[in-house]
Structures are given as structure tokens and as C-alpha cells.
Design a protein around this motif. Structure first.
Motif, PDB file in Angstrom:
ATOM      1  N   VAL A  57       0.876  -1.306   0.122  1.00  0.00           N
ATOM      2  CA  VAL A  57      -0.110  -0.007  -0.021  1.00  0.00           C
ATOM      3  C   VAL A  57       0.990   0.922   0.050  1.00  0.00           C
ATOM      4  N   THR A  58       0.786   1.959  -0.909  1.00  0.00           N
ATOM      5  CA  THR A  58       1.583   3.177  -1.161  1.00  0.00           C
ATOM      6  C   THR A  58       0.829   4.467  -1.367  1.00  0.00           C
ATOM      7  N   GLY A  79      -4.531 -10.825   9.675  1.00  0.00           N
ATOM      8  CA  GLY A  79      -3.975 -12.028  10.399  1.00  0.00           C
ATOM      9  C   GLY A  79      -2.560 -12.435  10.005  1.00  0.00           C
ATOM     10  N   VAL A  80      -1.919 -11.615   9.252  1.00  0.00           N
ATOM     11  CA  VAL A  80      -0.595 -11.751   9.036  1.00  0.00           C
ATOM     12  C   VAL A  80       0.482 -10.540   9.533  1.00  0.00           C
ATOM     13  N   GLY A  81       1.569 -10.750   9.028  1.00  0.00           N
ATOM     14  CA  GLY A  81       2.822  -9.715   9.640  1.00  0.00           C
ATOM     15  C   GLY A  81       2.854  -9.000   8.432  1.00  0.00           C
ATOM     16  N   GLY A  82       4.075  -8.045   8.829  1.00  0.00           N
ATOM     17  CA  GLY A  82       4.384  -6.818   7.818  1.00  0.00           C
ATOM     18  C   GLY A  82       5.078  -5.651   8.381  1.00  0.00           C
ATOM     19  N   SER A  83       5.050  -4.619   7.655  1.00  0.00           N
ATOM     20  CA  SER A  83       5.682  -3.476   8.315  1.00  0.00           C
ATOM     21  C   SER A  83       4.979  -2.117   7.589  1.00  0.00           C
ATOM     22  N   ALA A  84       5.375  -1.160   8.334  1.00  0.00           N
ATOM     23  CA  ALA A  84       4.876   0.244   7.896  1.00  0.00           C
ATOM     24  C   ALA A  84       5.790   1.256   8.128  1.00  0.00           C
ATOM     25  N   ILE A  90       3.347  -2.588   4.110  1.00  0.00           N
ATOM     26  CA  ILE A  90       3.684  -3.909   3.438  1.00  0.00           C
ATOM     27  C   ILE A  90       2.752  -5.131   4.376  1.00  0.00           C
ATOM     28  N   VAL A  91       1.777  -5.953   3.675  1.00  0.00           N
ATOM     29  CA  VAL A  91       1.255  -7.008   4.230  1.00  0.00           C
ATOM     30  C   VAL A  91       1.679  -8.181   3.599  1.00  0.00           C
ATOM     31  N   LYS A  98      -8.855  -7.999   0.108  1.00  0.00           N
ATOM     32  CA  LYS A  98      -9.178  -7.550   1.547  1.00  0.00           C
ATOM     33  C   LYS A  98      -8.771  -6.249   1.739  1.00  0.00           C
ATOM     34  N   VAL A  99      -7.447  -5.947   1.514  1.00  0.00           N
ATOM     35  CA  VAL A  99      -6.945  -4.819   1.772  1.00  0.00           C
ATOM     36  C   VAL A  99      -7.752  -3.528   1.168  1.00  0.00           C
ATOM     37  N   LEU A 100      -7.978  -3.591   0.031  1.00  0.00           N
ATOM     38  CA  LEU A 100      -8.936  -2.554  -0.645  1.00  0.00           C
ATOM     39  C   LEU A 100     -10.477  -2.651  -0.203  1.00  0.00           C
TER      40      LEU A 100
END
Length: 115
Positions: A57-58, A79-84, A90-91, A98-100
Motif C-alpha cells: 500500500v503506497t 491475520g499476518v505480519g508486515g511493516s509500515a 507491507i502486508v 481484502k486490503v482494498l
């Protein structure tokens, strides 16, 4: 905390004046626009990730805390990891649709899929 922290003065020329006091510039407080004004882009990405797929997501404009808060919401709902960081979230995994849906539900109406 020390008043004379050297890390804040890395690119400052040395002064021989004993009365000199370094004053750093205060950065302007960045304001996060309303969710409906954010133009976010959601896409799948594989580059430099060992072949693993991530949802990227940018286009986020605002404070780092607001970015991390939105990232935390998306990661927990999927229900997952990632970073911001650095204006992007980042998912881990293929969660583009689902993110949309989650972003539209949260009020990010100008969100578009890319690719």
C-alpha cells in the motif's frame, strides 16, 4: 538527555567560539489529511522478497504514527505480519482485495488497485 547531542549536529561546521550554542531547526509538524483525501495505491509485489508475494500500500501522506496505526489495523484484520515505514505499508501475502475492502470501509475512498 544531554543538551549537546553530537548526532543532531553531524553536518555542522565546527566553531571555536566558547559561547556558541547550537540550535537545531524545529521541523514543521506534518499533518495527516483526512482519510477521504488520501490517494492510496494497492498492489502485489515480489521484487527483492525471495519470490514471496506481499501486498503493498503506497501513497500515504501523514505522520509516521498514523501510518503505523493503519498498518497495524490492516495486518491484524488480515491475520499476518508486515511493516509500515517510509510512506508504505507491507502486508505479507496476497491480500489485495481484502486490503482494498478494509481501506474503503475505513473511509479511504480514493484507493485504487494497481496492476
Amino acid at each position: 538527555m544531554k543538551n549537546n547531542d553530537w548526532k543532531e549536529r553531524l553536518n555542522v561546521v565546527y566553531s571555536t567560539n566558547p559561547d556558541y550554542s547550537y540550535e537545531k531547526e524545529d521541523e514543521e509538524a506534518q499533518i495527516t489529511p483526512a482519510a477521504s483525501q488520501q490517494k492510496l495505491r494497492v498492489q502485489l509485489d515480489r521484487k527483492n522478497r525471495g519470490g514471496k508475494v506481499v501486498t503493498l500500500v503506497t501513497g500515504f501522506v501523514g505522520t509516521e504514527n498514523d501510518l503505523k496505526e493503519l498498518g497495524k489495523l490492516l495486518k491484524s484484520k488480515c491475520g499476518v505480519g508486515g511493516s509500515a515505514k517510509d510512506g508504505e505499508i507491507i502486508v505479507q501475502g496476497d491480500f489485495k482485495q481484502k486490503v482494498l475492502e478494509l481501506l474503503k470501509k475505513e473511509g479511504y475512498t480514493q484507493t485504487k488497485p494497481v496492476g
